[in-house]
Design a protein around this motif. Sequence first.
Motif, PDB file in Angstrom:
ATOM      1  N   GLN A   3       0.830  -1.201   0.000  1.00 38.07           N
ATOM      2  CA  GLN A   3       0.000   0.000   0.000  1.00 38.07           C
ATOM      3  C   GLN A   3       0.867   1.255   0.000  1.00 38.07           C
ATOM      4  O   GLN A   3       0.581   2.227  -0.718  1.00 38.07           O
ATOM      5  CB  GLN A   3      -0.921  -0.006   1.218  1.00 38.07           C
ATOM      6  CG  GLN A   3      -1.980  -1.100   1.175  1.00 38.07           C
ATOM      7  CD  GLN A   3      -2.763  -1.161   2.465  1.00 38.07           C
ATOM      8  OE1 GLN A   3      -3.498  -0.240   2.798  1.00 38.07           O
ATOM      9  NE2 GLN A   3      -2.610  -2.231   3.211  1.00 38.07           N
ATOM     10  N   LEU A   4       1.911   1.249   0.798  1.00 40.85           N
ATOM     11  CA  LEU A   4       2.798   2.410   0.855  1.00 40.85           C
ATOM     12  C   LEU A   4       3.519   2.600  -0.468  1.00 40.85           C
ATOM     13  O   LEU A   4       3.700   3.732  -0.939  1.00 40.85           O
ATOM     14  CB  LEU A   4       3.810   2.231   1.993  1.00 40.85           C
ATOM     15  CG  LEU A   4       4.775   3.392   2.242  1.00 40.85           C
ATOM     16  CD1 LEU A   4       4.015   4.698   2.467  1.00 40.85           C
ATOM     17  CD2 LEU A   4       5.678   3.085   3.420  1.00 40.85           C
ATOM     18  N   SER A   5       3.920   1.523  -1.103  1.00 43.76           N
ATOM     19  CA  SER A   5       4.608   1.603  -2.382  1.00 43.76           C
ATOM     20  C   SER A   5       3.739   2.272  -3.439  1.00 43.76           C
ATOM     21  O   SER A   5       4.201   3.116  -4.214  1.00 43.76           O
ATOM     22  CB  SER A   5       5.008   0.197  -2.838  1.00 43.76           C
ATOM     23  OG  SER A   5       5.530   0.220  -4.155  1.00 43.76           O
ATOM     24  N   LEU A  13       3.468   6.043  -2.958  1.00 47.01           N
ATOM     25  CA  LEU A  13       4.695   6.812  -3.144  1.00 47.01           C
ATOM     26  C   LEU A  13       5.221   6.784  -4.577  1.00 47.01           C
ATOM     27  O   LEU A  13       6.401   7.045  -4.796  1.00 47.01           O
ATOM     28  CB  LEU A  13       5.774   6.295  -2.185  1.00 47.01           C
ATOM     29  CG  LEU A  13       5.517   6.601  -0.716  1.00 47.01           C
ATOM     30  CD1 LEU A  13       6.618   6.018   0.145  1.00 47.01           C
ATOM     31  CD2 LEU A  13       5.401   8.095  -0.471  1.00 47.01           C
ATOM     32  N   ARG A  25       2.213  12.321   0.816  1.00 43.01           N
ATOM     33  CA  ARG A  25       1.612  11.013   0.555  1.00 43.01           C
ATOM     34  C   ARG A  25       2.045   9.993   1.604  1.00 43.01           C
ATOM     35  O   ARG A  25       1.256   9.133   2.014  1.00 43.01           O
ATOM     36  CB  ARG A  25       2.013  10.530  -0.837  1.00 43.01           C
ATOM     37  CG  ARG A  25       1.392  11.335  -1.973  1.00 43.01           C
ATOM     38  CD  ARG A  25       1.926  10.866  -3.315  1.00 43.01           C
ATOM     39  NE  ARG A  25       1.366  11.607  -4.426  1.00 43.01           N
ATOM     40  CZ  ARG A  25       1.752  11.475  -5.686  1.00 43.01           C
ATOM     41  NH1 ARG A  25       2.727  10.602  -5.987  1.00 43.01           N
ATOM     42  NH2 ARG A  25       1.203  12.185  -6.643  1.00 43.01           N
ATOM     43  N   TYR A  26       3.298  10.099   2.021  1.00 42.86           N
ATOM     44  CA  TYR A  26       3.808   9.201   3.064  1.00 42.86           C
ATOM     45  C   TYR A  26       2.984   9.365   4.338  1.00 42.86           C
ATOM     46  O   TYR A  26       2.548   8.381   4.947  1.00 42.86           O
ATOM     47  CB  TYR A  26       5.277   9.521   3.319  1.00 42.86           C
ATOM     48  CG  TYR A  26       5.957   8.647   4.353  1.00 42.86           C
ATOM     49  CD1 TYR A  26       6.546   7.442   3.994  1.00 42.86           C
ATOM     50  CD2 TYR A  26       6.027   9.036   5.693  1.00 42.86           C
ATOM     51  CE1 TYR A  26       7.186   6.645   4.928  1.00 42.86           C
ATOM     52  CE2 TYR A  26       6.658   8.249   6.635  1.00 42.86           C
ATOM     53  CZ  TYR A  26       7.237   7.052   6.250  1.00 42.86           C
ATOM     54  OH  TYR A  26       7.859   6.272   7.198  1.00 42.86           O
ATOM     55  N   PHE A  76      -0.429   7.916   4.289  1.00 38.31           N
ATOM     56  CA  PHE A  76      -0.407   6.506   4.674  1.00 38.31           C
ATOM     57  C   PHE A  76      -0.299   6.359   6.186  1.00 38.31           C
ATOM     58  O   PHE A  76      -1.007   5.547   6.795  1.00 38.31           O
ATOM     59  CB  PHE A  76       0.762   5.795   3.989  1.00 38.31           C
ATOM     60  CG  PHE A  76       0.871   4.335   4.341  1.00 38.31           C
ATOM     61  CD1 PHE A  76       0.177   3.381   3.608  1.00 38.31           C
ATOM     62  CD2 PHE A  76       1.659   3.913   5.394  1.00 38.31           C
ATOM     63  CE1 PHE A  76       0.269   2.034   3.921  1.00 38.31           C
ATOM     64  CE2 PHE A  76       1.762   2.567   5.719  1.00 38.31           C
ATOM     65  CZ  PHE A  76       1.059   1.630   4.976  1.00 38.31           C
ATOM     66  N   VAL A  77       0.581   7.131   6.799  1.00 41.49           N
ATOM     67  CA  VAL A  77       0.757   7.067   8.246  1.00 41.49           C
ATOM     68  C   VAL A  77      -0.577   7.306   8.952  1.00 41.49           C
ATOM     69  O   VAL A  77      -0.946   6.579   9.882  1.00 41.49           O
ATOM     70  CB  VAL A  77       1.796   8.112   8.713  1.00 41.49           C
ATOM     71  CG1 VAL A  77       1.834   8.200  10.241  1.00 41.49           C
ATOM     72  CG2 VAL A  77       3.182   7.765   8.177  1.00 41.49           C
ATOM     73  N   HIS A 118      -3.522   4.611   7.476  1.00 38.52           N
ATOM     74  CA  HIS A 118      -3.221   3.195   7.654  1.00 38.52           C
ATOM     75  C   HIS A 118      -2.315   3.011   8.870  1.00 38.52           C
ATOM     76  O   HIS A 118      -1.256   2.390   8.800  1.00 38.52           O
ATOM     77  CB  HIS A 118      -2.529   2.630   6.411  1.00 38.52           C
ATOM     78  CG  HIS A 118      -3.332   2.766   5.165  1.00 38.52           C
ATOM     79  ND1 HIS A 118      -3.500   3.971   4.514  1.00 38.52           N
ATOM     80  CD2 HIS A 118      -4.020   1.849   4.446  1.00 38.52           C
ATOM     81  CE1 HIS A 118      -4.250   3.776   3.438  1.00 38.52           C
ATOM     82  NE2 HIS A 118      -4.580   2.502   3.378  1.00 38.52           N
ATOM     83  N   TYR A 137       1.193   0.866   9.180  1.00 39.86           N
ATOM     84  CA  TYR A 137       2.453   1.586   9.340  1.00 39.86           C
ATOM     85  C   TYR A 137       3.155   1.163  10.623  1.00 39.86           C
ATOM     86  O   TYR A 137       4.359   0.886  10.625  1.00 39.86           O
ATOM     87  CB  TYR A 137       2.182   3.088   9.368  1.00 39.86           C
ATOM     88  CG  TYR A 137       3.419   3.934   9.534  1.00 39.86           C
ATOM     89  CD1 TYR A 137       4.234   4.221   8.450  1.00 39.86           C
ATOM     90  CD2 TYR A 137       3.782   4.455  10.775  1.00 39.86           C
ATOM     91  CE1 TYR A 137       5.370   4.998   8.578  1.00 39.86           C
ATOM     92  CE2 TYR A 137       4.918   5.238  10.919  1.00 39.86           C
ATOM     93  CZ  TYR A 137       5.704   5.509   9.824  1.00 39.86           C
ATOM     94  OH  TYR A 137       6.833   6.279   9.963  1.00 39.86           O
ATOM     95  N   ILE A 148      11.051  -1.841   1.567  1.00 39.03           N
ATOM     96  CA  ILE A 148      10.299  -0.595   1.531  1.00 39.03           C
ATOM     97  C   ILE A 148      11.215   0.593   1.796  1.00 39.03           C
ATOM     98  O   ILE A 148      11.037   1.676   1.234  1.00 39.03           O
ATOM     99  CB  ILE A 148       9.113  -0.637   2.535  1.00 39.03           C
ATOM    100  CG1 ILE A 148       8.096   0.446   2.202  1.00 39.03           C
ATOM    101  CG2 ILE A 148       9.590  -0.498   3.960  1.00 39.03           C
ATOM    102  CD1 ILE A 148       7.427   0.291   0.868  1.00 39.03           C
ATOM    103  N   GLU A 172      10.709   8.124   9.860  1.00 40.88           N
ATOM    104  CA  GLU A 172      10.004   6.988  10.460  1.00 40.88           C
ATOM    105  C   GLU A 172       9.705   7.257  11.933  1.00 40.88           C
ATOM    106  O   GLU A 172       8.591   7.020  12.413  1.00 40.88           O
ATOM    107  CB  GLU A 172      10.833   5.715  10.319  1.00 40.88           C
ATOM    108  CG  GLU A 172      10.937   5.197   8.901  1.00 40.88           C
ATOM    109  CD  GLU A 172      11.782   3.942   8.820  1.00 40.88           C
ATOM    110  OE1 GLU A 172      12.300   3.499   9.879  1.00 40.88           O
ATOM    111  OE2 GLU A 172      11.932   3.404   7.712  1.00 40.88           O
TER     112      GLU A 172
END
Length: 229
Positions: free
Chosen positions: A86-88, A91, A109-110, A113-114, A117, A121, A143, A176
């Motif tokens: 999903q993260l891929s 991005l 976008r990152y 996701f955080v 999701h 994450y 990733i 992160e």
Amino acid sequence: MADRAVTGGKARGRPSGGRGRRRLSVDERRDELIAAALQLFSTRSPEDISIDDVAAAAGASRALVYHYFGGKYELYLAALGSAAKQLSVLLEPPTEGKPLDRLRISLRRYFDFVESHAAGYTALLRGGPADRSGEVGEIVDGIRQLLLDRILHSLEVETPPPVLRITLRSWMAAVETAGLDWLENRDVPRADLEALLVDHLIVVFHAAGRHDPLTNKLFDRLSHEELTA
């Protein structure tokens, strides 16, 4: 997948059967089990979670979980792989704009996701077997390599010199950590955090440029583009 475990809590307390329950396809049922697993793995260590826990969270039988995944480790791998995929997708690098503008889009976008999701994450980055040299390590490292490639694409760098590579990987670790901290506390507006991380990258480029002429050249280019924007 993981967003169902975050936004609606639908993976918890499902009845195991009864009237009105739509018959799920194989893929839908598998996704449902993964969503429940991601929610559990995001809050507790995988070593502390049993197949029975996952089955109860998904409203399924333990036999069904074993049928789809074979065991807890296989389920954990599937959950991590789902989060990474999903993260891929999110991005995919922007194709227009200045390097830092493209980086800002990717960072936004990152954090989409955080935020959307959170279970996926958190499970992707926290917890898991102590030895990450096997398949789990391959997923997490994969990733991270993808993220590095996307950042380099945004900065229009094909082959980074060692100092730049180390600098970017160190910055990615900071991103992160910031994502996990933000999910835990949420005491900084997301837009402010994203802006802070872009400024952070520029500052570390400045420091790294003292040790590598190519990194210094990149810093000068980015600084000039910011000043002339």
